[in-house]
Design an enzyme around this catalytic site. Structure first.
Site, PDB file in Angstrom:
ATOM      1  N   ARG A  46       0.884  -1.180   0.000  1.00  0.00           N
ATOM      2  CA  ARG A  46       0.000   0.000   0.000  1.00  0.00           C
ATOM      3  C   ARG A  46       0.911   1.216   0.000  1.00  0.00           C
ATOM      4  O   ARG A  46       1.647   1.436   0.964  1.00  0.00           O
ATOM      5  CB  ARG A  46      -0.903  -0.006   1.227  1.00  0.00           C
ATOM      6  CG  ARG A  46      -1.646   1.298   1.422  1.00  0.00           C
ATOM      7  CD  ARG A  46      -2.748   1.216   2.439  1.00  0.00           C
ATOM      8  NE  ARG A  46      -3.871   0.440   1.940  1.00  0.00           N
ATOM      9  CZ  ARG A  46      -5.099   0.477   2.451  1.00  0.00           C
ATOM     10  NH1 ARG A  46      -5.376   1.253   3.478  1.00  0.00           N
ATOM     11  NH2 ARG A  46      -6.060  -0.272   1.950  1.00  0.00           N
ATOM     12  N   HIS A  57      -7.277   0.383  -6.494  1.00  0.00           N
ATOM     13  CA  HIS A  57      -7.512  -0.486  -5.329  1.00  0.00           C
ATOM     14  C   HIS A  57      -8.161  -1.781  -5.850  1.00  0.00           C
ATOM     15  O   HIS A  57      -9.324  -2.060  -5.574  1.00  0.00           O
ATOM     16  CB  HIS A  57      -8.418   0.243  -4.330  1.00  0.00           C
ATOM     17  CG  HIS A  57      -8.372  -0.308  -2.943  1.00  0.00           C
ATOM     18  ND1 HIS A  57      -7.552  -1.350  -2.572  1.00  0.00           N
ATOM     19  CD2 HIS A  57      -9.053   0.052  -1.812  1.00  0.00           C
ATOM     20  CE1 HIS A  57      -7.733  -1.607  -1.286  1.00  0.00           C
ATOM     21  NE2 HIS A  57      -8.636  -0.769  -0.803  1.00  0.00           N
ATOM     22  N   GLN A  76     -10.038  -4.298  -3.523  1.00  0.00           N
ATOM     23  CA  GLN A  76     -11.334  -3.790  -3.064  1.00  0.00           C
ATOM     24  C   GLN A  76     -12.411  -4.067  -4.111  1.00  0.00           C
ATOM     25  O   GLN A  76     -13.490  -4.580  -3.801  1.00  0.00           O
ATOM     26  CB  GLN A  76     -11.226  -2.277  -2.826  1.00  0.00           C
ATOM     27  CG  GLN A  76     -12.512  -1.648  -2.351  1.00  0.00           C
ATOM     28  CD  GLN A  76     -12.860  -2.073  -0.937  1.00  0.00           C
ATOM     29  OE1 GLN A  76     -12.044  -1.963  -0.050  1.00  0.00           O
ATOM     30  NE2 GLN A  76     -14.077  -2.563  -0.734  1.00  0.00           N
ATOM     31  N   ASP A 117     -17.607   6.483  -1.400  1.00  0.00           N
ATOM     32  CA  ASP A 117     -16.348   6.415  -0.656  1.00  0.00           C
ATOM     33  C   ASP A 117     -16.118   7.812  -0.081  1.00  0.00           C
ATOM     34  O   ASP A 117     -16.829   8.768  -0.456  1.00  0.00           O
ATOM     35  CB  ASP A 117     -15.217   5.992  -1.626  1.00  0.00           C
ATOM     36  CG  ASP A 117     -13.859   5.841  -0.956  1.00  0.00           C
ATOM     37  OD1 ASP A 117     -13.798   5.782   0.293  1.00  0.00           O
ATOM     38  OD2 ASP A 117     -12.838   5.779  -1.680  1.00  0.00           O
ATOM     39  N   CYS A 165     -16.532   1.100   0.614  1.00  0.00           N
ATOM     40  CA  CYS A 165     -15.325   0.318   0.891  1.00  0.00           C
ATOM     41  C   CYS A 165     -14.905   0.396   2.351  1.00  0.00           C
ATOM     42  O   CYS A 165     -14.211  -0.494   2.836  1.00  0.00           O
ATOM     43  CB  CYS A 165     -14.180   0.783  -0.008  1.00  0.00           C
ATOM     44  SG  CYS A 165     -13.843   2.555   0.144  1.00  0.00           S
ATOM     45  N   ARG A 212     -13.527  -9.071   1.621  1.00  0.00           N
ATOM     46  CA  ARG A 212     -12.135  -8.742   1.297  1.00  0.00           C
ATOM     47  C   ARG A 212     -11.263  -9.985   1.533  1.00  0.00           C
ATOM     48  O   ARG A 212     -10.417 -10.327   0.708  1.00  0.00           O
ATOM     49  CB  ARG A 212     -11.635  -7.585   2.183  1.00  0.00           C
ATOM     50  CG  ARG A 212     -12.269  -6.239   1.916  1.00  0.00           C
ATOM     51  CD  ARG A 212     -11.935  -5.716   0.529  1.00  0.00           C
ATOM     52  NE  ARG A 212     -10.504  -5.666   0.286  1.00  0.00           N
ATOM     53  CZ  ARG A 212      -9.683  -4.682   0.675  1.00  0.00           C
ATOM     54  NH1 ARG A 212     -10.173  -3.632   1.299  1.00  0.00           N
ATOM     55  NH2 ARG A 212      -8.388  -4.722   0.399  1.00  0.00           N
TER      56      ARG A 212
HETATM   57  N1   CP Z   1     -11.296  -0.585   2.347  1.00  0.00           N
HETATM   58  C1   CP Z   1     -10.020  -0.612   2.750  1.00  0.00           C
HETATM   59  O1   CP Z   1      -9.069  -0.797   1.981  1.00  0.00           O
HETATM   60  O2   CP Z   1      -9.870  -0.449   4.110  1.00  0.00           O
HETATM   61  P1   CP Z   1      -8.494  -0.260   4.859  1.00  0.00           P
HETATM   62  O3   CP Z   1      -7.977   1.091   4.472  1.00  0.00           O
HETATM   63  O4   CP Z   1      -8.852  -0.344   6.332  1.00  0.00           O
HETATM   64  O5   CP Z   1      -7.552  -1.343   4.441  1.00  0.00           O
HETATM   65  N1  NVA Z   2     -10.292   6.383  -1.365  1.00  0.00           N
HETATM   66  C1  NVA Z   2      -9.883   5.967  -0.046  1.00  0.00           C
HETATM   67  C2  NVA Z   2     -10.056   4.488   0.113  1.00  0.00           C
HETATM   68  C3  NVA Z   2      -9.693   3.936   1.463  1.00  0.00           C
HETATM   69  C4  NVA Z   2      -9.882   2.451   1.538  1.00  0.00           C
HETATM   70  C5  NVA Z   2      -8.444   6.395   0.198  1.00  0.00           C
HETATM   71  O1  NVA Z   2      -7.618   6.229  -0.711  1.00  0.00           O
HETATM   72  O2  NVA Z   2      -8.141   6.884   1.277  1.00  0.00           O
END
Ligand code: CP
Ligand code: NVA
Length: 305
Positions: free
Chosen positions: A102, A129, A132, A222, A262, A290
């Site tokens: 990430r 993502h 997701q 989101d 999400c 997930r």
């Molecule tokens: N939806 C998602 O990716 O959640 P986290 O940021 O908690 O991993």
């Molecule tokens: N769009 C959000 C998703 C988090 C799971 C972010 O990138 O923070």
């Protein structure tokens, strides 16, 4: 070497294969069976941003499959000048079978994948993502039985999650509608890449949430401010206010439409409590998936390499 950095890395038939494995493993899990498909396999997790769902669901998934996870902190010297990314990637992949990342920048995942001698999975970047979206569309497959012809409407920011969902919809024969404030639609470069990867996708982008939800089977939103955009939060609160998913907007959608997010959610901003906690909401099933969808990804990626 196959990676999962964006869903452009998967053919439609491979998405369906991953869903079939996920479905099988989920049903066994619900019967108390944890099939050890990946004994002794080791996963490294490298995260530059916080995470509950992605981190824990990946760690649980590999453990259930008979493998192990290592969450690596800053001390391993990644991306901080201790050694080159090339040396880091080449060496780390001698020890582990898969790397989940990430990162702030999408490019960092691409760079590490170039040098890694094992599959690299994108656990969220500024641009994508994919895990997701796989879990989300897998959830729609559970709810509706089949996917072809369904429409997912995303209300809010044309962000990483929206981009992954649009591509996933294209892979499975679904329609995708993005309703954003003007200026927050997908950019031309991304639309061109969608046209190339999923030419069959019926993509609509406009600025009218009421019209966008009218014929959708899933209303998705989101956060308005993603991780890394915190300095824009105040401005975005004002810009996105007409795009809140609330009872009034849900009333304009078909009665059997579901709500997805999400998570994490900023309740009272992009979604109201009555919607996210209401009967149409599938957010907990979605979050649970997930883990199941990622088991499908891991089993598919690692058993072929
Ligand atoms: N939806 C998602 O990716 O959640 P986290 O940021 O908690 O991993
Ligand atoms: N769009 C959000 C998703 C988090 C799971 C972010 O990138 O923070």
């Amino acid at each position: 070497m196959r990676h999962l950095i964006t869903l452009a890395d998967l053919k439609s038939s491979e998405v369906e294969r991953i869903f079939a494995i996920s479905e099988d493993l989920k049903s066994k899990f619900e019967q108390g069976l944890r099939e050890p498909l990946l004994p002794g396999r080791v996963m490294a997790l490298l995260f530059e941003k916080p995470s509950l769902r992605t981190r824990v669901s990946f760690e649980a998934a590999i453990t259930h499959l008979g493998g192990n996870a290592m969450f690596l902190g800053d001390d391993v010297g990644w991306n901080n000048g201790r050694e080159s990314l090339a040396d880091f990637g080449r060496v780390l992949s001698q020890y582990v079978d898969v790397i989940v990342m990430r990162t702030k920048l999408h490019q960092s995942v691409l760079d590490l994948a170039k040098f890694a001698d094992c599959p690299v999975i994108n656990g969220l970047t500024d641009l994508d993502h994919p895990c997701q979206a796989l879990a989300d569309i897998f959830t729609m497959r559970e709810v509706f039985g089949s996917l072809a012809g369904l429409k997912l409407t995303f209300v809010g920011d044309g962000n990483n999650v929206a981009r992954a969902l649009a591509r996933c919809c294209g892979k499975v024969g679904m329609k995708f509608h993005l309703a954003t404030p003007p200026g927050y639609e997908f950019d031309a470069k991304f639309v061109a890449s969608l046209k190339q990867d999923v030419p069959q996708l019926e993509l609509t982008m406009d600025n009218d949430p009421g019209r966008a939800v009218r014929d959708a089977q899933c209303i998705y939103t989101d956060v308005w401010t993603s991780m890394g955009q915190e300095s824009e939060m105040e401005a975005r609160r004002k810009i996105f206010a007409p795009f809140q998913v609330n009872a009034k907007l849900m009333a304009q959608a078909p009665a059997d439409a579901i709500f997805m997010h999400c998570l994490p959610a900023r309740r009272g901003e992009e979604v109201t409590d009555d919607v996210i906690d209401g009967p149409q909401s599938r957010v907990v099933q979605e979050a649970a998936n997930r883990m199941h969808a990622q088991k499908g990804v891991l089993a598919w990626l690692l058993r072929r390499s």
